[in-house]
Design an enzyme around this catalytic site. Structure first.
Site, PDB file in Angstrom:
ATOM      1  N   TYR A 127      -3.438  -1.233  10.168  1.00 40.58           N
ATOM      2  CA  TYR A 127      -3.240  -1.493   8.734  1.00 40.58           C
ATOM      3  C   TYR A 127      -1.915  -0.890   8.266  1.00 40.58           C
ATOM      4  CZ  TYR A 127      -4.111  -1.205   3.676  1.00 40.58           C
ATOM      5  OH  TYR A 127      -4.015  -1.310   2.311  1.00 40.58           O
ATOM      6  N   SER A 162       0.871  -1.179   0.000  1.00 36.51           N
ATOM      7  CA  SER A 162       0.000   0.000   0.000  1.00 36.51           C
ATOM      8  C   SER A 162       0.898   1.216   0.000  1.00 36.51           C
ATOM      9  CB  SER A 162      -0.873   0.007   1.252  1.00 36.51           C
ATOM     10  OG  SER A 162      -1.421   1.292   1.482  1.00 36.51           O
TER      11      SER A 162
END
Lengths: 232, 259
Positions: free
Chosen positions: B158, B145
């Protein structure tokens, strides 16, 4: 110059959380030398108990000190579970409990996370240790954002080769190889770690937050072993 | 075509809006035979495999929960049996939770860590084991990400799992280099994939516009753009690339303020 920075932490309470190793002991010695009262709490339950019982906590050092070397294909999912629990889940909830206490006390606070340099750059044979350490220092930086309005700073000290007794026990050849990769030319100690922890705990450091400070004699600066290719 | 004769497995690829599907489709467009995975059997997963077959590729729908190592191993065995070998593995499955640091619960933390770390570990272990046994090298590509580079306080767990991909990918690349297995990751920014459907920041037109304004290129990324980067890393173009990442975020990570 003979000048010494005056750092009086008398009246402050410092909680030392996590496994007691050379780094946490170095932190404790440095804080104690400046007059801070020390509370020890090794497990999450002990941290929760200490947070309930102590009237205040001004400084907390949270140690992510789990380590296990091993090739990725040799590490088991139990090893991974241990790494992620000890170096991430437990310190996260320690920090959360400590932060809530500091917020309730309305006096701000200092949280310092100890997470080794294995989390700052990759090493062969350190996938589980390194991954879990990157996770804790990176989440600590997000905690720094959320806790800043409460006057709480969160910083990370990343020890390099600071386990002196383990270093001394290595074969001379291994020691030489490691030392060639440390620009400072020596192994560090818990005292070096303690000096960095103390710096973040001082009143003068109130504008520092979310910093990751390697205490490693320059080890992470380069992948080189310290010699140029021309010298070989 | 850059991937003729190669076989690939992509996890988390059932949704036609998923980055996983964008990757699977681009790999197939370059000639690879592709197995697509998701957590459970579904019409959508079967439909993805059929679309790949319609492109003239051998394809396979293989469901497995990546957090269960025995299921991951069975999936790899099934893929190798069907396609003969495995050259490219894309660990794409991941989940996200939104909460601030003080609100993290043990259940949320464990859920995200379990899929994003242990799921990736399980897939990478099976991939490396098969590739070493085959002796022909290989490519392991993880979808991390933009949060592997810049994190956000509203997704602290996350972000931690994604930041850690630099360390995990680096360690794997070091250990697997002697086997000519290259390990890399891609770092997508804002993509309108199912993962972002419940983002609290993207529930109103104003929120979407605010998101657009913080991205220098002023738009979301498309799943085929993520797939193109994976094609680069998976093909001979990426032979010399290992232990590193490609950020695909329209400049999100370098942008402090909305423009």
């Amino acid at each position: 110059m003979g000048m010494r920075m005056k750092t009086d932490l008398s009246g402050k309470v410092a909680l030392l959380a996590g496994p007691r190793d050379h780094n946490l002991e170095g932190a404790g010695a440095a804080l104690m030398a400046e007059g801070a009262g020390i509370v020890l709490a090794e497990t999450l339950e002990e941290v929760r108990y200490a947070v309930e019982r102590q009237p205040r906590i001004d400084i907390a050092v949270v140690n992510a000190g789990w380590r296990k070397a091993g090739d990725f294909l040799a590490l088991t999912n139990d090893d991974w579970a241990d790494a992620l629990y000890a170096n991430f889940e437990v310190p996260v909830f320690m920090m959360q409990a400590i932060a809530r206490k500091m917020i309730a006390g309305k006096q701000g606070g200092r949280i310092i996370v100890l997470a080794g340099i294995e989390g700052m750059l990759p090493f062969s044979g350190q996938s589980a240790t390194g991954t879990s350490l990157t996770m804790i220092w990176s989440i600590a930086r997000m905690a720094a954002i959320d806790l800043a309005p409460h006057g709480i700073t969160v910083n990370i000290v990343a020890p390099g080769w600071t386990n002196q007794s383990a270093f001394s026990a290595l074969p001379g050849e291994t020691q030489a190889h490691i030392l060639a990769g440390i620009p400072a030319g020596r192994a560090g100690s818990g005292q070096d770690v303690g000096a960095a922890v103390l710096m973040f705990a001082t009143p003068a450091a109130g504008y520092l937050t979310g910093v990751i400070l390697p205490v490693d004699g320059g080890y992470v600066l380069s992948r080189s072993d310290g010699r140029s290719m021309l010298e070989r | 075509m850059k991937l003729v004769g190669k076989t690939a497995l992509v996890t988390g690829a059932a949704s036609e809006r998923s980055i996983g599907w964008g990757i699977a489709r681009e790999l197939a467009l370059e000639g690879a035979d592709v197995a697509v995975n998701d957590i459970a059997p579904s019409e959508a997963l079967d439909a993805r495999a059929e679309e790949l077959a319609a492109m003239g590729r051998r394809s396979l729908a293989v469901s497995a929960d990546v957090t269960r190592p025995e299921r991951v191993e069975a999936m790899f065995a099934e893929v190798v049996q069907a396609l003969g070998h495995i050259d490219i593995v894309v660990s794409n499955a991941g989940i996200i939770r939104w909460q601030h640091f003080l609100d993290i619960t043990p259940e949320e933390l464990r859920a995200v860590v379990n899929v994003n770390i242990m799921g990736t570990v399980n897939v990478c272990r099976a991939a490396a084991t098969h590739m070493i046994r085959q002796g022909n090298g290989g490519r392991i590509i993880i979808n991390s990400s933009v949060q592997s580079d810049v994190q956000f306080p509203i997704t602290p767990v996350y972000g931690a799992t994604k930041k850690a991909m630099h360390t995990l990918v680096g360690a794997l690349a070091l250990e697997l280099a002697p086997h000519r297995i290259n390990v890399t990751h891609i770092a997508p920014g804002w993509v309108r994939s199912p993962l972002n459907d419940i983002s609290p920041e993207l529930q109103t037109p104003e929120g979407v516009e605010a998101q657009r304004r913080v991205i220098p290129l002023r738009r979301d990324g498309h799943i085929d753009e993520m797939g193109r980067a994976v094609v680069y890393l998976a093909s001979s173009d990426g032979d010399y690339v290992t232990g590193s990442s490609i950020r695909l975020d329209g400049g999100l990570a370098i942008s402090k303020y909305s423009l």
